[in-house]
Design a protein around this motif. Structure first.
Motif, PDB file in Angstrom:
ATOM      1  N   ILE A 252     -33.682  14.721   5.961  1.00  0.00           N
ATOM      2  CA  ILE A 252     -33.852  15.686   4.875  1.00  0.00           C
ATOM      3  C   ILE A 252     -35.300  16.146   4.875  1.00  0.00           C
ATOM      4  O   ILE A 252     -36.219  15.330   4.858  1.00  0.00           O
ATOM      5  N   GLU A 253     -35.502  17.454   4.900  1.00  0.00           N
ATOM      6  CA  GLU A 253     -36.862  17.994   4.897  1.00  0.00           C
ATOM      7  C   GLU A 253     -37.376  18.104   3.463  1.00  0.00           C
ATOM      8  O   GLU A 253     -36.745  18.719   2.608  1.00  0.00           O
ATOM      9  N   THR A 254     -38.543  17.525   3.212  1.00  0.00           N
ATOM     10  CA  THR A 254     -39.147  17.590   1.880  1.00  0.00           C
ATOM     11  C   THR A 254     -40.092  18.773   1.740  1.00  0.00           C
ATOM     12  O   THR A 254     -40.245  19.341   0.655  1.00  0.00           O
ATOM     13  N   ALA A 255     -40.764  19.106   2.838  1.00  0.00           N
ATOM     14  CA  ALA A 255     -41.783  20.157   2.785  1.00  0.00           C
ATOM     15  C   ALA A 255     -41.953  20.731   4.189  1.00  0.00           C
ATOM     16  O   ALA A 255     -41.478  20.161   5.172  1.00  0.00           O
ATOM     17  N   ARG A 256     -42.641  21.845   4.261  1.00  0.00           N
ATOM     18  CA  ARG A 256     -42.910  22.465   5.553  1.00  0.00           C
ATOM     19  C   ARG A 256     -44.345  22.985   5.542  1.00  0.00           C
ATOM     20  O   ARG A 256     -44.825  23.507   4.550  1.00  0.00           O
ATOM     21  N   GLY A 257     -45.000  22.845   6.676  1.00  0.00           N
ATOM     22  CA  GLY A 257     -46.380  23.291   6.768  1.00  0.00           C
ATOM     23  C   GLY A 257     -47.336  22.231   6.257  1.00  0.00           C
ATOM     24  O   GLY A 257     -46.946  21.238   5.648  1.00  0.00           O
ATOM     25  N   CYS A 258     -48.603  22.442   6.536  1.00  0.00           N
ATOM     26  CA  CYS A 258     -49.628  21.502   6.098  1.00  0.00           C
ATOM     27  C   CYS A 258     -50.890  22.286   5.772  1.00  0.00           C
ATOM     28  O   CYS A 258     -51.263  23.207   6.506  1.00  0.00           O
ATOM     29  N   GLU A 284     -30.211  16.471  -4.594  1.00  0.00           N
ATOM     30  CA  GLU A 284     -28.841  16.926  -4.329  1.00  0.00           C
ATOM     31  C   GLU A 284     -28.455  16.632  -2.882  1.00  0.00           C
ATOM     32  O   GLU A 284     -27.325  16.209  -2.600  1.00  0.00           O
ATOM     33  N   GLU A 285     -29.386  16.842  -1.964  1.00  0.00           N
ATOM     34  CA  GLU A 285     -29.115  16.569  -0.557  1.00  0.00           C
ATOM     35  C   GLU A 285     -28.981  15.064  -0.310  1.00  0.00           C
ATOM     36  O   GLU A 285     -28.200  14.638   0.545  1.00  0.00           O
ATOM     37  N   VAL A 286     -29.723  14.265  -1.032  1.00  0.00           N
ATOM     38  CA  VAL A 286     -29.586  12.803  -0.926  1.00  0.00           C
ATOM     39  C   VAL A 286     -28.185  12.385  -1.360  1.00  0.00           C
ATOM     40  O   VAL A 286     -27.524  11.567  -0.700  1.00  0.00           O
ATOM     41  N   ILE A 296     -32.046   7.378   4.805  1.00  0.00           N
ATOM     42  CA  ILE A 296     -32.567   8.727   4.647  1.00  0.00           C
ATOM     43  C   ILE A 296     -33.892   8.846   5.392  1.00  0.00           C
ATOM     44  O   ILE A 296     -34.809   8.046   5.185  1.00  0.00           O
ATOM     45  N   GLY A 297     -33.999   9.842   6.267  1.00  0.00           N
ATOM     46  CA  GLY A 297     -35.253  10.115   6.962  1.00  0.00           C
ATOM     47  C   GLY A 297     -35.915  11.338   6.365  1.00  0.00           C
ATOM     48  O   GLY A 297     -35.423  12.455   6.525  1.00  0.00           O
ATOM     49  N   LEU A 298     -37.000  11.130   5.624  1.00  0.00           N
ATOM     50  CA  LEU A 298     -37.701  12.245   4.993  1.00  0.00           C
ATOM     51  C   LEU A 298     -38.622  12.906   6.017  1.00  0.00           C
ATOM     52  O   LEU A 298     -39.425  12.242   6.672  1.00  0.00           O
ATOM     53  N   CYS A 313     -38.729   8.502  -4.152  1.00  0.00           N
ATOM     54  CA  CYS A 313     -38.458   7.138  -3.690  1.00  0.00           C
ATOM     55  C   CYS A 313     -37.522   6.414  -4.655  1.00  0.00           C
ATOM     56  O   CYS A 313     -36.548   5.767  -4.241  1.00  0.00           O
ATOM     57  N   ARG A 314     -37.816   6.529  -5.932  1.00  0.00           N
ATOM     58  CA  ARG A 314     -36.962   5.868  -6.928  1.00  0.00           C
ATOM     59  C   ARG A 314     -35.548   6.427  -6.891  1.00  0.00           C
ATOM     60  O   ARG A 314     -34.565   5.682  -7.035  1.00  0.00           O
ATOM     61  N   SER A 315     -35.433   7.738  -6.683  1.00  0.00           N
ATOM     62  CA  SER A 315     -34.120   8.371  -6.646  1.00  0.00           C
ATOM     63  C   SER A 315     -33.303   7.875  -5.460  1.00  0.00           C
ATOM     64  O   SER A 315     -32.116   7.547  -5.592  1.00  0.00           O
TER      65      SER A 315
END
Length: 583
Positions: A252-258, A284-286, A296-298, A313-315
């Motif tokens: 699951i992608e959390t963010a993009r770019g840095c 929702e994706e989780v 889950i691989g973030l 993390c808690r979720s």
């Protein structure tokens, strides 16, 4: 066609969940190719994103093709069996469109090999209306597509979600109108973010350096990188679930770019600006991943920079799932994140100072200080994570012998601190030669010589072997030098690349270059002039060459550059995007 190989693909498809398979006819057949093995490729989130995006169209049937592994590749070669798709075992040459997703320069040899084994004409100029259209996307295509310019018909410059819908619309419209191949390529070249090399001319001077780069007629002179601003509108998670992957995670992608502005990092410049998904969408994706019971691989450039990482993390743990992360930064890692990883079974905490000395970390604008590393060890030890790993680069611009000595000193002190904190595991140093990359402040810099890299490797291994529970892994300098040639190469490399792929791959590239009258030193050891026309000059990442040169000068002066912040217009990416949006 070898029936044993076909049967192997059928069995693999039967073990998957979430795959698409459409009946023959009615849809354009698109082969999505990852130029490495299924085991590696199915851990690439980009493959899942594009596969789902294309198959949700009413006019496209996308199937996946991977490089056979070492046990099966000899059988493909011996029986002259072409590469086949996982879904229907269709030969690669029978697809209307072949799209390569290229993440690593060393996979260029696989691109050529897969086409050759599948009896697809290697040269774009020799293909006819009966041949597949060859396109390529991914990080390598965005940063510098030129080494493949004589092979690939069209490149996607930027993020696939922002380009592929319009590209496929243009393709289908062209096919419906019965346009010939040349007209179709011109139509594609007018799609924002699509680069058709055949429509661009490169002239060289007597010294073999680029003298001019121009486009044909109405074709844009520059190709602007395309990117999506609202990540929530573009889901990015595992689509095809299989056990046969490198990481065996539900991604699951959390963010993009840095926005950290590390000066060596191509992704940090070309994937600007940093964008976060909303916590609600990720949660929702989780929940959608629950039926599969996978860890889950973030995914993201630095998971610890995600503003709601503790809540996430808690979720995840609250749903009864475990988790893993692609990467995090020692200066933003939290106690809750480390404890969640430990609860998920993590045995090694990986840190990326990149350099041993404060001076070199200032050169590269890393922003990590020693106390961040010691704090991370505190957190890991308190969570009973036994092992730690450091990512280190050598051969960086402005590096001195004292900076190599600082790597040894830092490793020894961190190892002693691990002992003091009761962590009896191993400290591993993953040492990688620095490779100058396009669209970074170091794009003009030469690569460190093999002699220098070999000496550094010897110094580090001999010094650190005397300390128990320190392991040093060093990436091959030979491979890094080939990667540097391909990373900064121009289109003249296409022919040597094709010939090398027909032989021993990377081992043959330099000899084939010399046979073609090209000097490897022009791509490796020569420092390029500030005003020199670079092979990727016709690509627009949203910032200027002048901006990168300013960052180069700041590196030389050990000056820090602040990360991205709201309202910032320094590099020009956000300003350029706003101007395009308002146009």
């Amino acid at each position: 066609m070898d029936h044993r190989l076909k049967s192997s693909l059928q069995e693999r498809f039967a073990r998957e969940r979430g795959s698409y398979r459409y009946p023959a006819g009615g849809r354009t057949r698109f082969a999505l190719v990852y130029p490495n093995t299924y085991f590696v490729g199915m851990s690439n989130l980009g493959i899942h994103i594009i596969y789902d995006l294309l198959n949700r169209r009413g006019d496209t049937a996308c199937e996946r093709v991977f490089l056979p592994d070492r046990t099966e590749l000899p059988r493909y070669e011996r029986t002259q069996t072409p590469m086949m798709s996982v879904e229907t075992q269709t030969p690669l040459a029978d697809f209307a469109v072949i799209g390569f997703a290229i993440s690593f320069e060393m996979d260029y040899f696989h691109v050529v090999k897969m086409l050759a084994l599948s009896h697809v004409r290697l040269r774009a100029s020799e293909r006819t209306a009966r041949d597949p259209l060859i396109i390529a996307g991914g990080p390598c295509a965005t940063f510098n597509p030129e080494p493949l310019a004589e092979i690939v018909d069209a490149f996607v410059i930027g993020e696939g979600e922002a380009v592929m819908p319009a590209l496929m619309d243009a393709y289908h419209e062209g096919v419906r109108q019965g346009t010939d191949r040349a007209a179709l390529l011109r139509r594609l070249a007018r799609v924002p973010g699509v680069y058709v090399p055949a429509l661009y001319r490169v002239d060289y001077d007597a010294a073999g350096r680029i003298a001019a780069l121009s486009s044909e007629g109405e074709i844009p002179q520059t190709i602007a990188r395309q990117w999506v601003e609202d990540l929530d509108a573009h889901p990015a998670h595992t689509v095809v679930v299989t056990e046969d992957t490198e990481f065996n995670l539900y991604l699951i992608e959390t963010a993009r770019g840095c926005g950290r502005h590390c000066r060596f990092c191509m992704a940090g410049y070309c994937f600007r600006r940093p964008r976060n998904r909303s916590l609600a969408v990720i949660e929702e994706e989780v929940r959608a991943a629950l039926p599969y019971g996978k860890k889950i691989g973030l995914m993201g450039a630095a998971i610890s920079d995600y503003p709601e990482i503790d809540e996430l993390c808690r979720s995840i743990l609250g749903e009864g799932l475990s988790m893993s992360v692609a990467s995090f930064r020692a200066d933003s890692v939290t106690k809750e994140l480390v404890e969640a990883l430990a609860a998920s079974g993590l045995q090694t905490l990986t840190l990326a100072p990149e350099a041993g000395s404060a001076r070199m970390r200032a050169v590269i604008n890393k922003g990590i200080e020693e106390h961040h590393l010691f704090t991370a060890i505190d957190l890991g030890a308190a969570a009973h994570i036994p092992n730690f790993k450091l990512y280190i680069m050598v051969g960086l611009p402005f590096e001195e012998d004292a900076d190599i000595a600082a790597i040894i000193d830092l490793a020894e002190r961190l190892r002693r601190y691990m002992d003091e904190r009761g962590s009896r595991g191993t400290l591993t140093l993953s040492v990688n030669p620095f490779v100058p990359k396009p669209f970074t402040p170091f794009q003009w810099m030469p690569m460190a010589s093999k002699k220098r890299l070999d000496a550094v490797m010897k110094t580090l291994t001999q010094a650190l072997r005397r300390t128990k529970k320190i392991v040093v892994n060093f990436e091959s300098p030979k491979e890094a030098l080939v990667q540097a040639i391909l990373a900064r190469g121009d289109r003249r490399l296409s022919l040597p690349l094709m010939r090398a792929a027909a032989g021993r791959g990377a081992k043959d590239l330099v000899p084939e270059m010399r046979d073609a009258g090209l000097s490897p030193d022009d791509y490796l050891t020569r420092e390029w002039a500030e005003d020199e026309i670079l092979p990727w000059e016709h690509l627009d990442m949203g910032f200027t060459k002048h901006y990168l040169r300013q960052e180069y000068e700041r590196a030389e002066s050990l000056k820090a550059t602040l990360g991205c912040f709201d309202g910032c217009t320094r590099c020009g990416v956000c300003r350029a995007n706003k101007e395009r949006t308002n146009a």
